[in-house]
Design a protein around this motif. Structure first.
Motif, mmCIF file in Angstrom:
data_model
loop_
_atom_site.group_PDB
_atom_site.id
_atom_site.type_symbol
_atom_site.label_atom_id
_atom_site.label_comp_id
_atom_site.label_asym_id
_atom_site.label_seq_id
_atom_site.Cartn_x
_atom_site.Cartn_y
_atom_site.Cartn_z
ATOM 1 N N LEU A 144 49.288 70.302 28.315
ATOM 2 C CA LEU A 144 47.812 70.137 29.025
ATOM 3 C C LEU A 144 48.003 70.080 30.065
ATOM 4 N N VAL A 145 49.468 69.793 30.453
ATOM 5 C CA VAL A 145 49.196 70.088 31.704
ATOM 6 C C VAL A 145 49.591 72.203 32.265
ATOM 7 N N GLY A 146 49.938 72.867 30.990
ATOM 8 C CA GLY A 146 50.225 74.305 31.417
ATOM 9 C C GLY A 146 48.743 75.073 31.895
ATOM 10 N N THR A 147 47.328 74.146 31.050
ATOM 11 C CA THR A 147 45.883 74.100 30.584
ATOM 12 C C THR A 147 45.860 73.965 32.033
ATOM 13 N N LEU A 148 45.645 72.719 32.809
ATOM 14 C CA LEU A 148 45.325 72.334 33.580
ATOM 15 C C LEU A 148 45.640 72.778 34.707
ATOM 16 N N VAL A 149 46.417 73.534 34.803
ATOM 17 C CA VAL A 149 47.466 74.421 35.992
ATOM 18 C C VAL A 149 46.499 75.960 36.017
ATOM 19 N N LEU A 150 46.128 76.067 34.800
ATOM 20 C CA LEU A 150 46.363 77.349 34.745
ATOM 21 C C LEU A 150 44.109 77.506 35.769
ATOM 22 N N LEU A 196 41.452 82.433 24.061
ATOM 23 C CA LEU A 196 40.918 82.012 22.968
ATOM 24 C C LEU A 196 42.013 82.107 21.465
ATOM 25 N N ILE A 197 42.326 83.336 21.679
ATOM 26 C CA ILE A 197 43.765 83.879 20.464
ATOM 27 C C ILE A 197 44.923 81.791 20.630
ATOM 28 N N VAL A 198 44.591 81.342 21.868
ATOM 29 C CA VAL A 198 45.951 80.664 22.120
ATOM 30 C C VAL A 198 45.895 79.582 21.335
ATOM 31 N N GLY A 199 44.837 79.353 22.056
ATOM 32 C CA GLY A 199 44.514 77.384 21.409
ATOM 33 C C GLY A 199 44.784 77.123 20.693
ATOM 34 N N PRO A 200 43.411 77.452 19.210
ATOM 35 C CA PRO A 200 44.221 76.902 17.724
ATOM 36 C C PRO A 200 45.614 77.642 17.440
ATOM 37 N N THR A 255 43.003 68.099 23.453
ATOM 38 C CA THR A 255 43.531 69.136 24.831
ATOM 39 C C THR A 255 42.655 70.359 24.060
ATOM 40 N N GLY A 256 42.474 70.516 22.872
ATOM 41 C CA GLY A 256 41.813 72.101 22.533
ATOM 42 C C GLY A 256 41.184 72.569 23.165
ATOM 43 N N LYS A 257 39.531 70.618 23.394
ATOM 44 C CA LYS A 257 38.781 71.417 23.869
ATOM 45 C C LYS A 257 38.562 71.615 25.487
ATOM 46 N N VAL A 258 39.968 71.281 26.042
ATOM 47 C CA VAL A 258 40.286 71.592 27.541
ATOM 48 C C VAL A 258 40.387 72.785 27.107
ATOM 49 N N GLY A 259 41.350 73.320 26.913
ATOM 50 C CA GLY A 259 42.177 74.794 26.631
ATOM 51 C C GLY A 259 40.960 75.290 26.389
#
Lengths: 91, 115
Positions: free
Chosen positions: A42-48, B74-78, B40-44
Motif C-alpha cells: 500500500l505504501v508503494g501504491t500511495l507513493v506512486l 492493471l497487470i500488477v494489481g491482481p 488495497t486492490g481498489k486503491v492500487g
C-alpha cells in the motif's frame, strides 16, 4: 481555472500524505507478516499516486518515469517477499 | 477550451482520491488479511488510474507514458493480490469466519501440504 486545479491537487496531496503516514505506521505493527507486506505494498501504491500528483502540479514528465520505475520495482519486490514468506526459501 | 479538460481533470482527481481514501479506510477496518486485499486492490487500480487519466488530460504529450503506466498497474494489481493471498494461505493465516474453503481440498490432493 488552472489555480482551482492546483488547489484540488494540493488538497489531494495532503490527503495522500496522511494516508501514507498511516500505511507506514502500519508497516511495522501489523498482526502477521503478510499484513505488514500488504501495508508495504500500500505504501508503494500511495507513493506512486503522490508522484502522479506531483507531475500534475509541476507539469513535467520526469516524475512519470520515476512512477513507472517505482511500479515495476515494487511489484517485483512484493512478489519476491511473498514467495519467500510462503516457502522460507528464496528461489 | 482548456477549462473543459481541467474540469474533467478536477473531477478525476477528486474521484481518484475518494477511492484511495475508501481503500485505506477498508484496509484499516477489515478483519483479516484476505478481505484487506480487496481494499488495497481498489486503491492500487482505481485511485492511481484515475489520477493518471487526470494527468493525461492536463499535461501535454504525456499520454503515451500514462498508457504504459495504466497497463502496468492493471497487470500488477491482481498478480500481487494473488501472490499475497496464496502466501498467507500457505503460512496458515486464519480466515475470519470462512464460509467456503475450496483450496483446502485441492491443497492436499497434489500432496503439497500448507506447511
Amino acid at each position: 481555472m488552472t489555480e482551482l486545479l492546483l488547489i484540488v491537487a494540493y488538497i489531494s496531496l495532503g490527503i495522500h500524505t496522511v494516508l501514507l503516514s498511516y500505511a507506514i505506521w502500519r508497516v511495522w505493527n501489523g498482526e502477521n507478516p503478510i499484513d505488514r507486506l500488504l501495508a508495504s505494498e500500500l505504501v508503494g501504491t500511495l507513493v506512486l499516486s503522490v508522484l502522479v500528483l506531483i507531475t500534475l502540479i509541476e507539469r513535467s514528465n520526469l516524475f512519470l518515469d520515476v512512477a513507472l520505475g517505482l511500479a515495476a520495482l515494487s511489484f517485483i519486490g512484493i512478489i519476491a517477499f511473498a514467495r519467500y514468506a510462503a516457502d522460507r526459501r528464496m528461489f | 477550451m482548456t477549462t473543459i479538460l481541467e474540469i474533467l481533470a478536477i473531477i478525476a482527481i477528486t474521484i481518484g482520491t475518494a477511492f484511495t481514501v475508501i481503500g485505506v479506510i477498508g484496509f484499516h477496518r477489515l478483519p483479516d488479511v484476505y478481505t484487506r486485499l480487496h481494499a488495497t486492490g481498489k486503491v492500487g487500480v482505481f485511485g492511481v488510474v484515475l489520477l493518471l487519466s487526470a494527468t493525461a488530460l492536463v499535461t501535454s504529450g504525456a499520454w503515451s507514458k500514462v498508457l504504459v503506466l495504466i497497463a502496468l498497474l492493471l497487470i500488477v494489481g491482481p498478480v500481487t493480490a494473488h501472490a499475497l493471498s496464496s502466501a498467507a494461505y500457505r503460512l496458515g493465516v486464519p480466515m475470519q469466519s470462512p464460509h467456503r474453503d475450496d483450496l483446502q481440498a485441492m491443497m492436499h490432493q497434489d500432496g503439497r501440504s500448507t506447511e
